[in-house]
Design a protein around this motif. Structure first.
Motif, PDB file in Angstrom:
ATOM      1  N   ILE A  47     -28.104  10.368  46.495  1.00 47.64           N
ATOM      2  CA  ILE A  47     -29.350   9.625  46.965  1.00 47.64           C
ATOM      3  C   ILE A  47     -30.476  10.402  46.458  1.00 47.64           C
ATOM      4  O   ILE A  47     -30.484  11.580  46.561  1.00 47.64           O
ATOM      5  CB  ILE A  47     -29.414   9.758  48.534  1.00 47.64           C
ATOM      6  CG1 ILE A  47     -28.164   8.712  48.971  1.00 47.64           C
ATOM      7  CG2 ILE A  47     -30.420   9.194  49.033  1.00 47.64           C
ATOM      8  CD1 ILE A  47     -28.097   8.802  50.592  1.00 47.64           C
ATOM      9  N   LYS A  48     -31.260   9.830  45.631  1.00 49.23           N
ATOM     10  CA  LYS A  48     -32.402  10.494  45.108  1.00 49.23           C
ATOM     11  C   LYS A  48     -32.060  11.480  44.075  1.00 49.23           C
ATOM     12  O   LYS A  48     -32.594  12.734  44.312  1.00 49.23           O
ATOM     13  CB  LYS A  48     -33.481  10.954  46.096  1.00 49.23           C
ATOM     14  CG  LYS A  48     -34.112   9.560  46.848  1.00 49.23           C
ATOM     15  CD  LYS A  48     -34.941  10.107  47.840  1.00 49.23           C
ATOM     16  CE  LYS A  48     -36.133  10.702  47.328  1.00 49.23           C
ATOM     17  NZ  LYS A  48     -37.178  11.190  47.943  1.00 49.23           N
ATOM     18  N   GLY A  49     -30.760  11.332  43.474  1.00 49.90           N
ATOM     19  CA  GLY A  49     -30.164  12.056  42.606  1.00 49.90           C
ATOM     20  C   GLY A  49     -29.421  13.450  42.927  1.00 49.90           C
ATOM     21  O   GLY A  49     -28.970  14.459  42.429  1.00 49.90           O
ATOM     22  N   THR A  50     -29.121  13.449  44.556  1.00 46.58           N
ATOM     23  CA  THR A  50     -28.581  14.342  45.189  1.00 46.58           C
ATOM     24  C   THR A  50     -27.120  13.730  45.612  1.00 46.58           C
ATOM     25  O   THR A  50     -27.244  12.879  46.601  1.00 46.58           O
ATOM     26  CB  THR A  50     -29.358  15.199  46.319  1.00 46.58           C
ATOM     27  OG1 THR A  50     -30.445  15.657  45.650  1.00 46.58           O
ATOM     28  CG2 THR A  50     -28.415  16.131  47.152  1.00 46.58           C
ATOM     29  N   SER A  51     -25.893  14.429  45.298  1.00 49.23           N
ATOM     30  CA  SER A  51     -24.835  14.041  45.895  1.00 49.23           C
ATOM     31  C   SER A  51     -24.440  14.291  47.287  1.00 49.23           C
ATOM     32  O   SER A  51     -24.864  15.475  47.852  1.00 49.23           O
ATOM     33  CB  SER A  51     -23.688  14.531  44.985  1.00 49.23           C
ATOM     34  OG  SER A  51     -22.215  14.395  45.488  1.00 49.23           O
ATOM     35  N   ILE A  52     -23.997  13.159  47.985  1.00 48.03           N
ATOM     36  CA  ILE A  52     -23.553  13.532  49.550  1.00 48.03           C
ATOM     37  C   ILE A  52     -22.486  14.281  49.502  1.00 48.03           C
ATOM     38  O   ILE A  52     -21.976  14.456  50.776  1.00 48.03           O
ATOM     39  CB  ILE A  52     -23.738  12.048  50.211  1.00 48.03           C
ATOM     40  CG1 ILE A  52     -22.569  11.363  49.531  1.00 48.03           C
ATOM     41  CG2 ILE A  52     -24.857  11.543  50.053  1.00 48.03           C
ATOM     42  CD1 ILE A  52     -22.214  10.160  50.582  1.00 48.03           C
ATOM     43  N   GLY A  53     -21.643  14.584  48.704  1.00 48.88           N
ATOM     44  CA  GLY A  53     -20.163  15.246  48.855  1.00 48.88           C
ATOM     45  C   GLY A  53     -19.418  14.514  49.431  1.00 48.88           C
ATOM     46  O   GLY A  53     -19.104  13.205  49.328  1.00 48.88           O
ATOM     47  N   SER A  54     -18.712  15.306  50.381  1.00 46.06           N
ATOM     48  CA  SER A  54     -17.706  14.845  51.068  1.00 46.06           C
ATOM     49  C   SER A  54     -18.035  14.037  52.579  1.00 46.06           C
ATOM     50  O   SER A  54     -17.340  13.788  53.274  1.00 46.06           O
ATOM     51  CB  SER A  54     -16.532  15.837  51.511  1.00 46.06           C
ATOM     52  OG  SER A  54     -17.262  16.983  52.177  1.00 46.06           O
ATOM     53  N   ASN A  55     -19.283  14.190  52.446  1.00 42.39           N
ATOM     54  CA  ASN A  55     -20.160  13.486  53.818  1.00 42.39           C
ATOM     55  C   ASN A  55     -19.980  11.974  53.918  1.00 42.39           C
ATOM     56  O   ASN A  55     -19.986  11.393  52.615  1.00 42.39           O
ATOM     57  CB  ASN A  55     -21.455  13.760  53.892  1.00 42.39           C
ATOM     58  CG  ASN A  55     -21.685  15.539  54.120  1.00 42.39           C
ATOM     59  OD1 ASN A  55     -21.086  15.881  55.119  1.00 42.39           O
ATOM     60  ND2 ASN A  55     -22.659  16.001  53.297  1.00 42.39           N
ATOM     61  N   ALA A  56     -19.922  11.369  54.923  1.00 39.91           N
ATOM     62  CA  ALA A  56     -19.760   9.888  54.778  1.00 39.91           C
ATOM     63  C   ALA A  56     -21.212   9.366  54.748  1.00 39.91           C
ATOM     64  O   ALA A  56     -22.491   9.872  55.123  1.00 39.91           O
ATOM     65  CB  ALA A  56     -19.353   9.455  56.466  1.00 39.91           C
ATOM     66  N   LEU A  57     -21.283   8.115  54.226  1.00 42.15           N
ATOM     67  CA  LEU A  57     -22.447   7.700  53.881  1.00 42.15           C
ATOM     68  C   LEU A  57     -22.820   6.716  55.112  1.00 42.15           C
ATOM     69  O   LEU A  57     -21.823   5.863  55.392  1.00 42.15           O
ATOM     70  CB  LEU A  57     -22.626   6.639  52.494  1.00 42.15           C
ATOM     71  CG  LEU A  57     -23.834   5.988  52.242  1.00 42.15           C
ATOM     72  CD1 LEU A  57     -24.912   6.768  51.816  1.00 42.15           C
ATOM     73  CD2 LEU A  57     -23.188   4.809  51.167  1.00 42.15           C
TER      74      LEU A  57
END
Length: 284
Positions: free
Chosen positions: A248-258
């Motif tokens: 999101i805006k170039g930043t990975s959310i990693g293992s977090n849920a979207l």
């Protein structure tokens, strides 16, 4: 044969006159009688008798030899003085009285408490002579009690009299160790390979195109649902990682849920995983 010529005097006896003459009466006091010769020693001592010699010349008293631990002989019955432990009456009969018992023990046993407590499983069952409860030993389930009529020994053993019934097997006792065991009559059973129509065992994993099954994946399946299953090789990419990173805006959310949220003038809708984002118009 000659008869006496007269009646003779009272107390006289007839004495022979020899060959050719008649016997005559004579006073016994005036007669000389010869003495008998001494007899040879024909008596000897037996077991328990003191050695002696007898020739008939005089009276002899026979004495008993003292008895020992290995020879018979005479004994003095209880020489304990006033503390006799054996009684003998005037006829030589031996008896044992209560007084003899007390003399032998050194005390009167009457009234002496020789009670020893009885323990059952570590607990005192009877602790004194006044407790007269009876100890009754009974067998429980699976136990047999036997008593030897000679030694009076009591033996507890496992009851192995059960007869095997279907899958219930009897318990047996090992004669050398005394341990218990169950002898289950196992037998080998062969099962077929599992199929679409019958239960069975899956075939073992075998080497195919490679020496070891490691870099490829294999699937056990039936080609048409009825034939015996076989191992099918899958492509190496069958289980490849298809994960795509979400940013999101170039930043990975990693293992977090979207998690999508509605903002001002924005509405969200979800249908079987399809999210629809809509904007709400307003008049200017």
């Amino acid at each position: 044969m000659f008869a006496p010529v007269s009646a003779g005097t009272l107390g006289n006896i007839l004495v022979s006159g020899g060959t050719g003459s008649a016997p005559t009466w004579a006073n016994p006091a005036n007669l000389t009688v010869g003495t008998a010769n001494k007899v040879s020693n024909s008596l000897s001592n037996g077991a328990g008798i003191v050695t002696f010699s007898y020739d008939g010349s005089s009276a002899k008293k026979i004495a008993l030899a003292p008895a020992t631990a290995t020879t018979i002989g005479g004994v003095i019955v209880d020489a304990a003085g006033d503390k006799a432990t054996i009684s003998v009456d005037s006829n030589g009969k031996i008896s044992l009285t209560a007084t003899n018992v007390r003399n032998a023990l050194g005390y009167d046993p009457v009234g002496v408490n020789n009670w020893r407590p009885v323990y059952v499983d570590g607990e005192v069952f009877q602790g004194s002579a006044t407790n007269t409860g009876n100890l009754s030993i009974k067998h429980g389930l699976g136990i047999i009690i036997t008593k030897d009529s000679q030694t009076h020994d009591i033996t507890f053993s496992t009851n192995t009299n059960y007869v095997t019934n279907d899958k219930n097997y009897k318990v047996e006792a090992d004669p050398s160790t005394g341990g218990l065991y169950v002898n289950v009559p196992w037998s080998n059973t062969t099962y077929g390979v599992v199929s679409g129509t019958s239960d069975g065992l899956a075939p073992r994993v075998v080497n195919t195109n490679t020496t070891l099954i490691n870099n490829a994946f294999y699937l056990l399946a039936s080609s048409n649902g009825t034939n015996a299953p076989s191992w099918y090789k899958l492509p190496a990419t069958a289980f490849a990682n298809t994960w795509r990173d979400i940013k999101i805006k170039g930043t990975s959310i990693g293992s977090n849920a979207l998690n999508l949220l509605e903002g001002s003038h924005i509405t969200l809708s979800n249908s079987n995983g399809t999210v629809t984002i809509s904007s709400a118009w307003r008049d200017i």
